[in-house]
Each structure stands twice: as structure tokens, then as C-alpha cells.
Enzyme design. Sequence first.
Site, short mmCIF file in Angstrom:
data_model
loop_
_atom_site.label_atom_id
_atom_site.label_comp_id
_atom_site.label_asym_id
_atom_site.label_seq_id
_atom_site.Cartn_x
_atom_site.Cartn_y
_atom_site.Cartn_z
N CYS A 2 -36.12 -52.78 -2.77
CA CYS A 2 -35.83 -51.56 -2.00
C CYS A 2 -36.75 -50.42 -2.44
O CYS A 2 -37.20 -50.37 -3.58
CB CYS A 2 -34.39 -51.07 -2.16
N ARG A 26 -41.65 -52.72 -0.41
CA ARG A 26 -40.57 -53.06 -1.32
C ARG A 26 -39.39 -53.72 -0.59
O ARG A 26 -38.39 -54.09 -1.21
CB ARG A 26 -40.08 -51.81 -2.05
N TRP A 72 -34.28 -54.29 0.77
CA TRP A 72 -34.44 -55.74 0.66
C TRP A 72 -33.11 -56.24 0.15
O TRP A 72 -32.70 -55.92 -0.97
CB TRP A 72 -35.57 -56.08 -0.31
N ASN A 98 -32.00 -48.36 -5.74
CA ASN A 98 -32.87 -49.54 -5.89
C ASN A 98 -32.49 -50.20 -7.21
O ASN A 98 -32.47 -49.53 -8.24
CB ASN A 98 -34.34 -49.09 -5.89
N GLY A 99 -32.18 -51.49 -7.16
CA GLY A 99 -31.82 -52.20 -8.38
C GLY A 99 -30.64 -53.11 -8.13
O GLY A 99 -30.26 -53.36 -6.98
N GLU A 457 -51.73 -72.84 -4.59
CA GLU A 457 -51.84 -71.49 -4.05
C GLU A 457 -51.98 -71.53 -2.52
O GLU A 457 -51.36 -70.75 -1.81
CB GLU A 457 -53.02 -70.76 -4.71
N LYS A 461 -49.32 -69.86 0.11
CA LYS A 461 -49.75 -68.87 1.11
C LYS A 461 -49.32 -69.31 2.49
O LYS A 461 -48.78 -68.53 3.27
CB LYS A 461 -51.29 -68.78 1.03
N GLU A 464 -45.44 -69.14 3.04
CA GLU A 464 -44.78 -67.83 3.09
C GLU A 464 -45.04 -67.07 4.39
O GLU A 464 -44.21 -66.27 4.80
CB GLU A 464 -45.08 -66.98 1.86
N HIS A 480 -46.63 -92.20 -6.90
CA HIS A 480 -45.46 -92.28 -7.79
C HIS A 480 -44.19 -91.78 -7.08
O HIS A 480 -43.23 -91.43 -7.74
CB HIS A 480 -45.73 -91.51 -9.08
N LYS A 580 -43.00 -57.19 -1.21
CA LYS A 580 -44.24 -57.20 -2.00
C LYS A 580 -43.97 -57.05 -3.48
O LYS A 580 -44.69 -57.60 -4.31
CB LYS A 580 -45.14 -56.06 -1.50
C1 F6R Z 1 -47.37 -64.64 -2.86
C2 F6R Z 1 -47.10 -63.47 -3.66
C3 F6R Z 1 -46.08 -63.59 -4.73
C4 F6R Z 1 -46.46 -62.71 -5.93
C5 F6R Z 1 -45.33 -62.71 -6.96
C6 F6R Z 1 -45.68 -61.89 -8.18
O1 F6R Z 1 -48.37 -64.37 -1.92
O2 F6R Z 1 -47.65 -62.44 -3.46
O3 F6R Z 1 -45.87 -64.90 -5.11
O4 F6R Z 1 -47.63 -63.20 -6.49
O5 F6R Z 1 -44.18 -62.18 -6.38
O6 F6R Z 1 -45.96 -60.57 -7.85
P1 F6R Z 1 -46.79 -59.64 -8.81
O7 F6R Z 1 -48.17 -60.17 -8.85
O8 F6R Z 1 -46.71 -58.27 -8.21
O9 F6R Z 1 -46.13 -59.73 -10.15
#
Ligand code: F6R
Length: 585
Positions: A2, A26, A72, A98-99, A457, A461, A464, A480, A580
Site C-alpha cells: 500500500c 505499491r 494492495w 501501510n503494513g 528469470e 517474467k 507474472e 527425472h 512493485k
Molecule cells: C519480478 C519482480 C519481483 C522482485 C521481487 C524483489 O519481476 O520484480 O520478483 O524482483 O519482488 O523486489 P526487490 O528487488 O525490490 O527487492
Amino acid sequence: MCGIVGYIGENVEKILLEGLSILEYRGYDSAGIAVLRNGKIELNKRVGKVEVLKQSVKDKKKFGIGIAHTRWATHGKVCIENAHPQFSRGGDIAIVHNGIIENYDILKANLIKDGVRFSGDTDSEVIAKLFEDKLNLKSLKVVLQKLEGSYALVLLSKYQNKLYFAKNKSPLYVAVENGRAMVASDPSCFVNFSKKYFDISDGEYGFIDKNSINVYNKGIKVEKTSKSINFKFSSQKMDGYSHYMIKEIYQCKDALNNIIQNYNLKNIQSILEHIKNCNINRIYIIGCGTAYHAGLIGKNYLKNQTNFEVNCELASEFIYQNNLIDDKSLCIFISQSGETADTISALKYCQKHNSITLSITNVEYSTLAKQSRFVLPIFAEQERAVASTKAYFAQVLVLYILSKVLAKKEYITTLKKFQKDLSFNSDDIIIKLSKIISLKDQLFFIGRGIDYITCQEGALKLKEVSYINCQAMPSGELKHGTLALIDNKSLVITIITDKKLLKKSINNACEIKSRGGKLILFTCFKISLDFKNVFDYIVKIKPTLDEFMCLQSIIPLQKLAYFTALQKGNNPDMPRNLAKSVTVE
Ligand code: F6R
């Protein structure tokens, strides 16, 4: 998670909504705003993104005091009742939070016993309902003493021209200038408003009015020193791109240029020198999600360049296991935001073991940066799309530099070579593949060695932003167990960038082909005619130095995720259920 913001001044609605747009990274499940004017609190809450709220709020252009929130969801489903602001028992105090309040269930049960009624089911409403209708430093302190967990709070009372605030473990910043005051989860909200800000610490609470900031800790007034806003925020403009995600993929080039430039400067070289001179016996690299994947590449670099024992750990698991850490352990925390709760907990754990702490982050003022002994910036500039692209790229580059420094080797020449080789592939083949992939429910990624990390990775990507179930596997592990899932409907992406592993990787691809699966190959090698028919599609990656093939190959996979999201009609910048900055454990 949030985002919260409070403001005292002219154009209150406009400024609060602008703040919410900045904080939307957020969370974006619901948004709300409450403004005090003529002794009344005007409330507006909407389910959905900040844009939905914006459409429904009229800017009165007048002086006002207000608070706003973008959510969020943690406790309680996404609905109007659970959106913030929440109100005190008699409705005279509005709060945004927030929290996570960990003891909210016990507090709520006691309040219900006392006859207090709730309209939703969030932990935040419990904070609001702990207030009768008196808001002052004393009543705030009494409520705070009851709370266990994390919070950044901003409170608005019907009867005062002030905003109260409190902080524990969730970020909170304040700025006061020229008869206007603002409090927010991120100082980026202050850029058009003030050149300095105050950083609120855990355990602090207080109030702002239009001219002053008053901070207390355990009843004692705290004198705060302001900090300058000298960080750079990347432009909010799209610069011709349709989304931040694709813009940021292309900004990998800028990140590389910035790193070459800044890691040649004395201040950064002196940090590296200090790290090199530490007495290190082992290394831990810790992060979540994409940052963890960058750590896995970093582990590879460090193992290739040095003789240290190197471990790479998921922050969310790390503190629950038995780790061999002491004052000679270098603990490296990778985090784009620097606010990831699990990574911060891991940092605290490592601090308790007196280890040498180093953060590699994109946000210089973040909690992680503030609390680590050393900080290496990644110079990627602000990343807005939820899916991390340029930050991953830059984290890997900084880990590369660190490995070279610890091995007492030079790093600029190779980086400059990569600068020349960096390539973004044409969109045509990627768009064609995204159309095929968008029709699938599941997808496999296979690779060996470092390519397996790129697979992890690439799969993260794609899943998500496209919501397709993607599974990454080491190619050799298929037989396996997972091979049982392969049939003529299966689609498998394979990445081959390591010459030593070419033959074995092709053999694994043949195992899929024999079972009817379709294969997409991403490679920098020429595939001989004998094997060409194994692959249904081949995407050529421009070769570069071996150590940077992992970065050269992640770019087409990031683009593939982006274009697949578009094919599926998803907003790649704001995937469902995600945010994010992950500020809860
Ligand atoms: C995926 C992504 C997340 C972040 C993860 C850690 O695209 O962005 O998996 O990498 O939430 O976030 P940070 O780097 O801000 O600690």
C-alpha cells in the site's frame, strides 16, 4: 504494501491524487481519499486503480487537509468496505495505513466484546476503531502501544488543522515548505514540492501542520535533520513506448552506460576498495524473485573469479535456516526497491551475527541502503513497471564488477566490449512467438548451467505478466520426472549459450521432440543441419563475451513476456495481484 500520502495546502485533491499515482507501484487494488473542509471529512473510495478514483474526484483548488491511500490487499478481500481511509468509532478520525498488524485478531475480538462494530475485515480498520474520537499525541501513543507488526500511519481529525503520523517498519517521510506540508510512503512524492525531506524512523510518531513538523519517540521530542532530495527520478513520460515495461527493457542500455560511467568514479571505487579490504571468509547473496535470480548469476561470477564459499539464498527462507555466519561473512542484499520486507529481515538477521553487510539497490534512500554497511547503487534509474527488467540487468552487472574487484581484476574493458555488442533483437520473431505462446496454458523453459538461471528469470517474467503457468527446469532434470508431462501439446523454450553444454542441451531437446513436444530455441550458435529440424523456431541471439551472454539472452525473453501479455490483453505494467514493492513478509 500500500501507498499512503497526506497533505496540507492548496489544491489538496490534485496533490493527493498525484501522490497516489506516484505510489501506485505499491499496490492498485483500490484507492481512497478523505479531505477535511469546513469541519467535514469528505470521503471518496473506489475499487480499482487510482485512475478510477481520479475520474470521480473534483479538484476544488482550495486549501484543505487530506489523506489518501492506494491498496494492495493483505487482510480482507478487495471491496469498498476494506478500502482506506478507515474511520474511528464515532467517525471523527480518518486513517490510512501501510503494513500489517499481527495481533489484529485479538484486538478486534476485544473491541467486538466492547460493542464496537466493524464494516470490513482489514487489520487497518482495527487501528481506526481503537480510537475513540479524541486524536492527540497521548491517544496516539496509547493506540500505538497496543499494536504489534508494521505500520506507517497518517491520521486526520475532524477538529484539527494537523495530520498525525506514526511509523514502525513501513517507510514514511515528511516535507514541510512555504505553508504546505506532506507526508508519504516515498519521498518521490515530494519532487515538485520541496528540495528537502525528513526521514521518520521506527518508533517515531508526531504531527505536521502547515508550517512545522513535530516528531516524538516514547514521549520525548526528537530533533530531526532534513535530507536533500538529490536523487533522480526517471521521466513519467512514455517517450513513444506504449508501456513502461518495454521502455525499461530498452533502458538496459542506459543502465549499462550509467554503470560504466559511475563505476569509474572515485567515490564508487573507494567503496569497492573498502569491500575488497574486508576480511572475508564466505559470501551470502540474498534476495527475492528477480533479485534472487540476479544473485544466482552473481554466485556464478564469484565462484568463477574467487575462491570464496558463495551461497545464494531466498530472503524469505534464509532467516529460518541454520546459517554459518560471522563477522567475516560478506552478506550481499539484492533489491531494486530496497524495501522488500523479507530482504530487510534477512539484513537484520545478518547484522545480529555481526556480518559485513552490502546492499545492491536502485533506491539510495531505501531502508536497505540506510541500514547496510556498504551500498553499491545500480544506476538503473526509477523502474515503474512491476516486472523488473532493467534493474535485473543492472544488478547482474554490479555483481559482475564486484566479482572482478574481489578477484583484484579490472572490469571496465569487458564492460565496454559488451556495450558495443548489446543487442535488442527484432520484434518480428518475438511477436510471432508471443501469438503462439498466448494460446497455451503452460510452458516449460529448459537450460543448463547459467542458461538455467536465465530460464528461471524468463519463466518468472512470462508468468507474472501473461498469467501462463511457466516452469523452468535444468535440461538434465527433465527425465527425472517432468518428462511425464510432455506430449504433442507441449511447448518448450530452450536456451543454449554455453558452447561446452551445446551437445548435451541438444540431446535434451531431442528427448522432447521424440515425445511430440514443440521447441523454441534461443541461441547464439549456428545449429547444424542435422539438428535444425529438432527446433520448431530458432531465435538468434547476438554473441558477446561469455560472461554477458546471460544478459544478452534475457532481453528477448523479457520482450517475449511483454508481447505475450499484450496478446492476452493484460496490462504488462500492472499485473494482477502483484505490487512493485513488497513491504510485507
Ligand atoms: C519480478 C519482480 C519481483 C522482485 C521481487 C524483489 O519481476 O520484480 O520478483 O524482483 O519482488 O523486489 P526487490 O528487488 O525490490 O527487492
